[in-house]
Design an enzyme around this catalytic site. Structure first.
Site, PDB file in Angstrom:
ATOM      1  N   CYS A 106       0.547  -1.325  -0.573  1.00  0.00           N
ATOM      2  CA  CYS A 106       0.178   0.246  -0.259  1.00  0.00           C
ATOM      3  C   CYS A 106       1.552   1.456  -0.334  1.00  0.00           C
ATOM      4  CB  CYS A 106      -0.968  -0.113   1.253  1.00  0.00           C
ATOM      5  SG  CYS A 106      -1.728  -1.094   1.132  1.00  0.00           S
ATOM      6  N   HIS A 136      -3.503   6.628   2.128  1.00  0.00           N
ATOM      7  CA  HIS A 136      -3.560   5.861   1.549  1.00  0.00           C
ATOM      8  C   HIS A 136      -5.407   5.442   2.942  1.00  0.00           C
ATOM      9  CE1 HIS A 136      -4.193   1.024   1.219  1.00  0.00           C
ATOM     10  NE2 HIS A 136      -4.311   0.520   2.214  1.00  0.00           N
ATOM     11  N   ASN A 189      -9.751  -0.341   0.036  1.00  0.00           N
ATOM     12  CA  ASN A 189      -8.415  -0.123  -0.002  1.00  0.00           C
ATOM     13  C   ASN A 189      -8.431  -1.470  -1.147  1.00  0.00           C
ATOM     14  OD1 ASN A 189      -5.992  -0.709   0.499  1.00  0.00           O
ATOM     15  ND2 ASN A 189      -5.946  -1.669   2.521  1.00  0.00           N
TER      16      ASN A 189
END
Length: 324
Positions: A112, A249, A279
């Site tokens: 990420c 993120h 996500n």
């Protein structure tokens, strides 16, 4: 001196929309359970598009918007943990699809944090003076890495891609950076482990799907990411008031809430879209950036200072402050 600047942004997500209620029909969960814990209401899931297909859509948009010829692109970096294959790279497929015959291309694996790591590397490539134009794309099809019987992880992730075109500039636009890895904590978030399968190996059971220690990752994000952002601002003499927007993120709304309090930046400066995308790992920050430009929140006129911060498996975390 030569510097880099972000001149174009783009994003693309698959058409298939999966809501929390859709997930509740195939596993023991509910919209209320998911949304209250994560801030996620829906996500896009690929039906037949591979990671490279998503990245190619972004690359095509960047070329069209810029007016550049494909052979003017010097490099393509794709940040991903869900490549089509280990070889060839996803970036190589993008290079071929857009006919960027002069570009070298490679993938970066930093989970990420991948987009932030790749953008930092691309900045140095252009600053070297050897390259003028490059693409940095975060692209993921995390749906193929998810255990769809595990509600703790299956509800979190989505598919998508976002990216930027970097061009050489006389002015400095990447104002500050900090990149970190702590491999000692790597088992907190794992996926895609492979087995030894030669005639000589004893063998090791593969872990193909995403497995996460949610509490450890939550605590890591709040503690380590907040600390690194504060250190970065202090070292670069950039104050919280200088920052126009924070693009972190998109993992969990509660993480953003707590980081905002830790670094004492107004929560309204933290843009978010996890409610609609979930996500998307390396794709989350560039998708968020592209949408912010579309909405007019970020102008790409060089007058705003933006904090970009990624964190995830590795463990990895990193932040850039960019003038955009």
């Amino acid at each position: 001196m030569i510097f880099s600047k972000i001149s174009q942004v783009a994003h693309y997500v698959p058409q298939q929309l999966v809501t929390n209620n859709d997930l509740a029909s195939i596993m023991d969960t509910s919209h209320e359970w998911i949304f209250s814990r994560t801030g996620i209401a829906e996500r896009h899931i690929s039906r037949d598009e591979m990671t490279s297909d998503l990245a190619i859509q972004v690359a095509d948009q960047l070329l069209t918007q810029s007016g550049l010829k494909a052979n003017a692109i010097d490099f393509i970096i794709v940040a991903t943990i869900s490549p089509d294959a280990t070889m060839p790279s996803t970036a190589a497929k993008v290079q071929a699809a857009i006919a960027a015959t002069s570009a070298f291309a490679f993938d970066m694996t930093a989970a990420c944090s991948g987009f932030v790591f790749a953008l930092a590397m691309a900045d140095k490539l252009i600053a070297s003076g050897a390259y003028q134009n490059g693409m940095v794309i975060g692209a993921e099809t995390l749906s193929k890495l998810v255990n769809w019987q595990d509600r703790a992880t299956a509800v979190l992730f989505g598919d998508g891609a976002g990216g930027v075109l970097l061009e050489a500039s006389k002015d400095k636009h990447v104002l500050a950076e900090t990149l970190h890895t702590d491999g000692a904590r790597c088992q907190s978030l794992i996926s895609g482990e492979t087995s030894l399968s030669s005639p000589y190996s004893i063998g090791k059971k593969a872990i193909a799907t995403i497995q996460m220690d949610g509490r450890a990752i939550f605590d890591f994000a709040i503690r380590d990411v907040s600390k690194s952002i504060l250190t970065l601002m202090a070292q670069s003499d950039i104050t919280k008031d200088d920052i126009d927007y924070c693009l972190l993120h998109q993992a969990n709304r509660r993480i953003l809430d707590k980081i905002a309090r830790k670094i004492d930046v107004p929560r309204e400066k933290f843009l978010e879209n996890m409610m609609r995308y979930g996500n998307t790992s390396a794709a989350s920050i560039p998708i968020l950036l592209s949408e912010a430009v579309q909405k007019g929140q970020i102008r790409l006129d060089g007058t705003q200072k933006i904090l970009l911060s990624g964190f995830g498996g590795g463990l990895t975390w990193g932040s850039l402050i960019v003038k955009i």
